[in-house]
Design an enzyme around this catalytic site. Structure first.
Site, PDB file in Angstrom:
ATOM      1  N   CYS A 380       0.824  -1.202   0.000  1.00 42.34           N
ATOM      2  CA  CYS A 380       0.000   0.000   0.000  1.00 42.34           C
ATOM      3  C   CYS A 380       0.867   1.264   0.000  1.00 42.34           C
ATOM      4  O   CYS A 380       1.435   1.607  -1.035  1.00 42.34           O
ATOM      5  CB  CYS A 380      -0.988  -0.055   1.169  1.00 42.34           C
ATOM      6  N   HIS A 513      -3.688  -4.954   0.804  1.00 39.70           N
ATOM      7  CA  HIS A 513      -3.070  -5.509   2.013  1.00 39.70           C
ATOM      8  C   HIS A 513      -3.190  -7.037   2.029  1.00 39.70           C
ATOM      9  O   HIS A 513      -4.153  -7.566   2.588  1.00 39.70           O
ATOM     10  CB  HIS A 513      -3.751  -4.934   3.254  1.00 39.70           C
ATOM     11  N   GLU A 515      -1.719  -9.093   3.761  1.00 46.57           N
ATOM     12  CA  GLU A 515      -1.564  -9.674   5.098  1.00 46.57           C
ATOM     13  C   GLU A 515      -2.896 -10.037   5.749  1.00 46.57           C
ATOM     14  O   GLU A 515      -2.959 -10.946   6.574  1.00 46.57           O
ATOM     15  CB  GLU A 515      -0.753  -8.735   6.009  1.00 46.57           C
TER      16      GLU A 515
HETATM   17  N1  GLN Z   1      -1.880   6.782   2.926  1.00 45.92           N
HETATM   18  C1  GLN Z   1      -2.029   6.012   1.745  1.00 45.92           C
HETATM   19  C2  GLN Z   1      -3.393   6.198   1.103  1.00 45.92           C
HETATM   20  O1  GLN Z   1      -4.314   6.594   1.759  1.00 45.92           O
HETATM   21  C3  GLN Z   1      -1.743   4.535   1.985  1.00 45.92           C
HETATM   22  C4  GLN Z   1      -2.677   3.898   2.935  1.00 45.92           C
HETATM   23  C5  GLN Z   1      -2.194   2.579   3.440  1.00 45.92           C
HETATM   24  O2  GLN Z   1      -1.017   2.265   3.368  1.00 45.92           O
HETATM   25  N2  GLN Z   1      -3.083   1.775   3.973  1.00 45.92           N
HETATM   26  O3  GLN Z   1      -3.556   5.911  -0.054  1.00 45.92           O
END
Ligand code: GLN
Length: 538
Positions: A380, A513, A515
């Site tokens: 992410c 994600h 995970e």
């Molecule tokens: N801050 C970033 C976004 O909002 C990544 C978010 C995250 O890593 N969950 O896109």
């Protein structure tokens, strides 16, 4: 009707209510029953989405896009049953629903009160979205005696009164300390905690006693006598060597047996503990290890990246290697220290994150991993940082950045409406921070013959998302010409989901994600592959 098992905690917090509930759920499921797990959280946030990991640990995201308590992660990992939005409720959500109803005239001129209006709403939640489940295990957050959890405890008391003891069971998890100075196990805190519970109308049916050592029969008898619980329902849980041993330990202590006996049920088939025995054995006996660096803002906080830590362990299990996490705080990470810090690690992981603090250190670390061919996984925010690094250093866009961090940058990462119109930059608005992200399961199409295609062995995958910003797709061609491939895209081909580097042993960034979907009994392919690459690196 389903049978409801309510799990409360006493004496102190952090006794492992989540793990106990999840283990019990596994045991019941493996004996042929359909189970659901739910969590009631007594704080006033509507969901944990806006809470800092400093406060509450990781925010766990479900398939259907709910931002929930991290205990739901335990539930999923132990039972492999996907949680839903309807499985987690907070005091904030309950009150917000009740107040909304009041404002729209839903209470017909009545005085709106905690009892019955708030407790009724809690009871609705307990039963919502349940169809053919045999058991619903509901964990009540906090500790009995807290002011905050009172409405929940009152609601479960009413629930049991309304549905009868044949459909409801109360489990109370308490702490039984060992006093070194007198060489004694002390039952008094448990007695007091049960007394507290009884004063609000709940008599526990089963007491689980968390203790550092086995509780002698005499002390168990004492708990049975004072707490008015049959001796065979005083179950001990001694600290386990690895969390994967918990289902085995509860089975040996006959927790599931007593629960079934209480409901006058028999196992439909024998509990299968073999997978847990197998991974416990691997976990305890694996000697060889590798170091994986993880750079983030909250790395030293135990629960801040709970699912990620777990997924890396799962990846280790599938490769029969121990994964040591080298946690590096991103806040004060100086570029010139990076080489020294990453010299001996076998892999680098940059996890999800929000906000500017510590980003330059992360970007420099990614550059180091790219140039020195260290296996890299960006998740992410980690993927977004990899895009920025590549844009600055390979595409020579010096002002490349993310509009989350710098409004004046050239947004290679931005809110969709900032760059979607033919690459033209339009300022986005981003005021409401609660529940406004791309959340939950989304599909990605994978490019044929890409590394990611080989890892997933599929052309189409679904993974959980939690982010507001996206990679600017208008630069795709330029990135690819320089060797960074957009190997996973949203089905409409607009949103880059996965990036990978050519001519690098293992360099992958994912916008989602992974995970959240890794399980100890079925490790996620991306983590298995990352750890395998790291294992081959050194
Ligand atoms: N801050 C970033 C976004 O909002 C990544 C978010 C995250 O890593 N969950 O896109």
């Amino acid at each position: 009707m389903a049978r409801y098992i309510f799990v409360t905690g006493g004496v102190v917090s952090s006794l492992g209510k989540g793990l106990s509930s999840a283990s019990l759920a596994y045991l019941l499921k493996s004996q042929g029953y359909k189970v659901r797990l739910r969590k009631m959280d007594p704080y006033l946030n509507v969901d944990p989405g806006t809470m800092s990991p400093f406060q509450h640990g990781e925010v766990f995201v479900t398939d259907d896009g709910a931002e929930t308590d991290l205990d739901l992660g335990h539930y999923e990992r132990f039972t492999n049953i996907s949680s839903k939005q309807s499985d987690n409720i907070t005091t904030g959500r309950i009150y917000s629903d009740v107040i909304k109803k009041e404002r729209t005239g839903g209470y017909l001129g009545k005085t709106v009160q905690v009892i019955p209006h708030v407790t009724n709403r809690i009871k609705e939640f307990i039963k919502k979205d349940i169809s053919n489940e045999d058991f619903v295990i509901c964990e009540i957050g906090g500790t009995v005696g807290d002011i905050e959890s009172l409405p929940f405890v009152e609601a479960i008391r009413q629930f049991s009164n309304e549905h009868g003891k044949s459909k409801t069971l109360f489990i109370h998890l308490t702490f039984v300390p060992f006093l070194k100075s007198s060489d004694e196990i002390k039952t008094k805190p448990t007695q007091h905690s049960v007394k507290e519970l009884r004063s609000i109308g709940i008599q526990p049916d089963i007491i689980i006693c968390r203790s550092q050592q086995s509780i002698p029969l005499d002390q168990r008898k004492k708990i049975s006598l004072f707490c008015n619980v049959p001796i065979e329902n005083v179950i001990e849980t001694v600290d386990v060597r690895t969390i994967y041993e918990a289902p085995i330990s509860f089975f040996n202590q006959k927790l599931d047996k007593q629960v079934l006996k209480y409901f006058k049920l028999k196992p439909k088939k024998r509990a299968n503990l073999n997978p847990w025995k197998k991974i416990t054995k691997i976990t305890l006996n694996t000697k060889k290890s590798i170091d994986i660096a993880i750079i983030g803002k909250y790395v030293n906080l135990k629960d801040a990246y709970k699912s990620l830590d777990e997924a890396l362990v799962h990846g280790g299990i599938s490769n029969k290697i121990k994964v040591n996490l080298v946690r590096i705080e991103s806040d004060n990470l100086k570029t010139k220290e990076i080489g020294k810090k990453l010299k001996n690690v076998s892999g680098l992981l940059i996890p999800g994150g929000f906000g500017k603090r510590g980003t330059e250190g992360k970007i420099s670390a990614i550059k180091y991993a790219r140039e020195n061919k260290i296996p890299f996984l960006g998740i992410c925010f980690g993927m977004q940082m990899a895009i920025i690094e590549f844009a600055r250093n390979k595409l020579k866009i010096k002002k490349a950045g993310s509009s989350e961090l710098d409004k004046k940058c050239y947004p290679v990462i931005g809110l969709i409406n900032e760059w979607d119109k033919n690459g033209k930059i339009i300022k986005g608005t981003d005021k409401n921070l609660g529940g406004t992200m791309r959340l939950g399961l989304y599909e990605a199409k994978l490019r044929n013959n890409s590394a990611i295609n080989r890892i997933y062995k599929s052309r189409s995958i679904k993974e959980r998302h939690r982010h507001r910003y996206e990679v600017n797709n208008s630069l795709k061609h330029q990135f690819e010409t320089k060797g960074l491939i957009f190997s996973g895209m949203s089905p409409d081909n607009k949103l880059p989901e996965i990036i990978e580097l050519k001519n690098h042993p293992w360099f992958i960034g994912v916008q989602f994600h992974p995970e959240f979907r890794s399980r100890p009994l079925s490790p996620h392919p991306l983590f298995s592959s990352f750890i395998k690459a790291a294992k081959n690196h050194k």
